[in-house]
Structure formats: C-alpha cells, structure tokens
Enzyme design. Structure first.
Site, PDB file in Angstrom:
ATOM      1  N   CYS A   1       0.829  -1.214   0.000  1.00  8.89           N
ATOM      2  CA  CYS A   1       0.000   0.000   0.000  1.00  8.89           C
ATOM      3  C   CYS A   1       0.863   1.263   0.000  1.00  8.89           C
ATOM      4  O   CYS A   1       1.521   1.544  -0.984  1.00  8.89           O
ATOM      5  CB  CYS A   1      -0.987  -0.044   1.159  1.00  8.89           C
ATOM      6  SG  CYS A   1      -2.324   1.143   0.966  1.00  8.89           S
TER       7      CYS A   1
ATOM      8  N   HIS B   1      -3.668  -5.518   1.119  1.00  7.69           N
ATOM      9  CA  HIS B   1      -3.052  -5.710   2.445  1.00  7.69           C
ATOM     10  C   HIS B   1      -3.108  -7.173   2.879  1.00  7.69           C
ATOM     11  O   HIS B   1      -4.065  -7.570   3.556  1.00  7.69           O
ATOM     12  CB  HIS B   1      -3.818  -4.887   3.482  1.00  7.69           C
ATOM     13  CG  HIS B   1      -3.568  -3.421   3.412  1.00  7.69           C
ATOM     14  ND1 HIS B   1      -2.526  -2.817   4.048  1.00  7.69           N
ATOM     15  CD2 HIS B   1      -4.247  -2.440   2.782  1.00  7.69           C
ATOM     16  CE1 HIS B   1      -2.559  -1.506   3.837  1.00  7.69           C
ATOM     17  NE2 HIS B   1      -3.598  -1.253   3.053  1.00  7.69           N
TER      18      HIS B   1
ATOM     19  N   GLU C   1      -1.533  -8.462   5.290  1.00 10.29           N
ATOM     20  CA  GLU C   1      -1.475  -8.523   6.765  1.00 10.29           C
ATOM     21  C   GLU C   1      -2.841  -8.297   7.409  1.00 10.29           C
ATOM     22  O   GLU C   1      -3.002  -8.513   8.599  1.00 10.29           O
ATOM     23  CB  GLU C   1      -0.435  -7.523   7.302  1.00 10.29           C
ATOM     24  CG  GLU C   1      -0.862  -6.063   7.350  1.00 10.29           C
ATOM     25  CD  GLU C   1      -0.847  -5.360   6.004  1.00 10.29           C
ATOM     26  OE1 GLU C   1      -0.661  -6.026   4.975  1.00 10.29           O
ATOM     27  OE2 GLU C   1      -1.060  -4.133   5.975  1.00 10.29           O
TER      28      GLU C   1
END
Lengths: 232, 77
Positions: free
Chosen positions: A90, A207, A209
């Site tokens: 990002c 993302h 994560e």
C-alpha cells in the site's frame, strides 16, 4: 548453528500497518521482525525489508514522496542492489514507486473514492521468489484501503514490464476475469502489484497482513507470508 | 529572491479533482467552461547573492513534481 535471518520493517511517521505486519510475520514465519525507524542511516544487516502501509508524512505533496527522502530509504536502495528481497504494501508500494525502485506512478483513484473493500487478485507471475508457491492464475482474496492506488505507466514502459513478466497481481473476478468491472481504482490493465526487473523488489496495493485471522475478512494473507519462508 | 514553481498534471493524466470542479461549475448553471486544469505552486525564497536556479530545478524534479505524471515550470518572481 545457522544464524537466524533478520526481517526488517521500516517505519515512517504516519505508517499505521507496521504492527499488523509484525504480527502477520511472527504468526506465519515464527520470526520476530525488527523495526527500523525512518531516520536510521545505517542498517547493519538484514535478509528482507518490508515497508508497511499507512500515510507516511500525512501523504503530503504526493503519497510516499516525502518518505523517499528519509535516510532509511537510502539503505533500502542499497540492500535492494545486493538482491535482498524488498516488499512494499500500500503506502509502502507508493514509497517504492516514488523512490524509483519500481516503475510507474500511483495516482488518485479514477472514481474519486477511498476504496476500502475485499478484492480478488489473479496471480500473473508465479515464478518470483515471492509467489512461487502460487499456481499460475490462482485467485486470492485480500482487502484494499486506499485513495491513491490507480497504477499509471506509459504504454511503451507498460510493454517493457509486461514483456519482462514484472506484473505480479491483477484485480479480477472470482473466476479470474480481468475486466474493468473488477478494477477498483482505474489502474492500467487492472494492475495491483508489480516487481522490479530483477524481481527482488515487489509492491502491491492490497493488504495481506489484514487477512490472517478468522475474525478478519478472509485468511488468504497467510499464504502470502508463508511463501516468504524460503527466503529467511 | 523568490522562485515560483508551478506543478500540474501532464496531458492525458486523469485528475478526478479537476473533473469534480468542472462538474460543479456545470451544476452551478454556468455553461461556458469546456475544460479545467488544476495545479499548484510553491514560492521558494533563496538568498540574493548566488544563482540558485540549478538547485531549484533539482528540488522541482526530485521532490515537488513527479516527472512521470507532472510538468513543472520555474518562474523568477
């Protein structure tokens, strides 16, 4: 005994996915990463560097640009030249683009929206060190959250990165259709993630994560991080 | 001495903000506007004694503008 490999996460003022990334790496790889503050001018050694998402320096001027002038980025560039794997997620992707490690530009989403949703990604290149455990054209589902993720590159440069297999992920449908309908931000050819020419630097807008726990919106991020196991 | 650096998007780069402003003008009932380009400028003050132009060029190219998507123009005020 083999020396334990070191994973580094670079933090800038305004980064906000650094702890999520720490938890994801610890959970998926069993290794505690080290945090590097942005004004660190010498990283002694590292085996992998990750640049997290967020809004470094408040996205002032252009997303990622101010961060590229931090001393730690000179170190990131130095290690990238040695072949050390570098991952930007990002805002990390925006930083890697602005510092010139990755080609093109990330501009405002064409629909004028901050897009916060789950998207499907098609694996376009499964031969990189980061993606070799994926099947070609495998569909994975990850969340996005950005307003400046519209990937732009000039047609002649696009052809070059296509010919060199530098496009890693594209936004797609559940079944792998890569069409405008499944493009959340206006990116050229639905591009969601690319690599450098040498394929040791990768940047992606989604993302991973944020997709590693059952209470998250999906767990496809686990595979993304487990893929890194061979690198450390 | 002050240098003013103008930065705006190159032709063909979509600027959603400029599009929104243009649409708003139409919504105000004003029909004459065919196109609208948005940009920004920076006034940079430097000492008077030396020619600072090459430094201002470096600042513009490496920081203020992204040459892939933006043009810049330096004007001495």
């Amino acid at each position: 005994m083999l020396k334990e490999k070191k994973i580094s996460i670079v933090i800038f003022p305004g980064s906000n996915c650094d702890r999520d990334l720490f938890v994801a790496l610890e959970k998926c790889l069993g290794t505690k990463p080290e945090f590097i503050w942005h004004n660190c001018s010498h990283i002694k050694s590292t085996d992998m560097i990750l640049i997290p998402g967020g809004f470094s320096f408040g996205d002032y001027l252009r997303a990622g640009i101010i961060a590229t002038k931090s001393p730690a980025i000179r170190e990131v560039i130095r290690f990238s030249k040695k072949g050390v794997p570098i991952i930007g997620i990002c805002n990390g992707f925006q930083i890697l683009i602005e510092c010139g490690l990755l080609e093109g530009a990330l501009i405002k989403n064409s629909n004028q929206l901050f897009k916060c949703e789950k998207v499907n990604l098609k694996v376009i290149n499964n031969k990189t060190i980061f993606t070799k455990n994926y099947k070609l054209s495998e569909i994975i589902s990850l969340p996005i959250a950005h307003s400046q993720g519209n990937y732009f590159i000039k047609p002649d440069k696009l052809k070059k990165i296509e010919d060199n297999d530098q496009i890693i992920f594209k936004y797609s449908s559940d079944f792998g259709d890569v069409t405008e309908k499944y493009n959340p931000n206006g990116s050229v050819n639905n591009i969601a993630g690319i690599s450098n020419k040498k394929k040791n630097v990768i940047g992606l807008m989604p993302h991973p994560e944020r997709a590693i726990e059952n209470f998250h919106n999906g767990i496809d991020g686990i595979k993304f991080f487990k893929n890194l196991k061979d690198l450390i | 001495m002050i240098f003013r650096v103008y930065v705006n998007f190159k032709d063909g780069i979509l600027d959603p903000e400029a599009e929104a402003i243009k649409q708003t003008i139409a919504n105000m009932g004003l029909k004459s506007v065919k196109n609208l380009v948005k940009g920004k400028f920076f006034d940079i003050e430097v000492g008077d004694k030396k020619n600072h132009l090459s430094e201002i060029e470096k600042i513009s190219k490496d920081l203020l503008a992204n040459p892939i998507i933006e043009n810049f123009k330096i004007v001495k005020k």
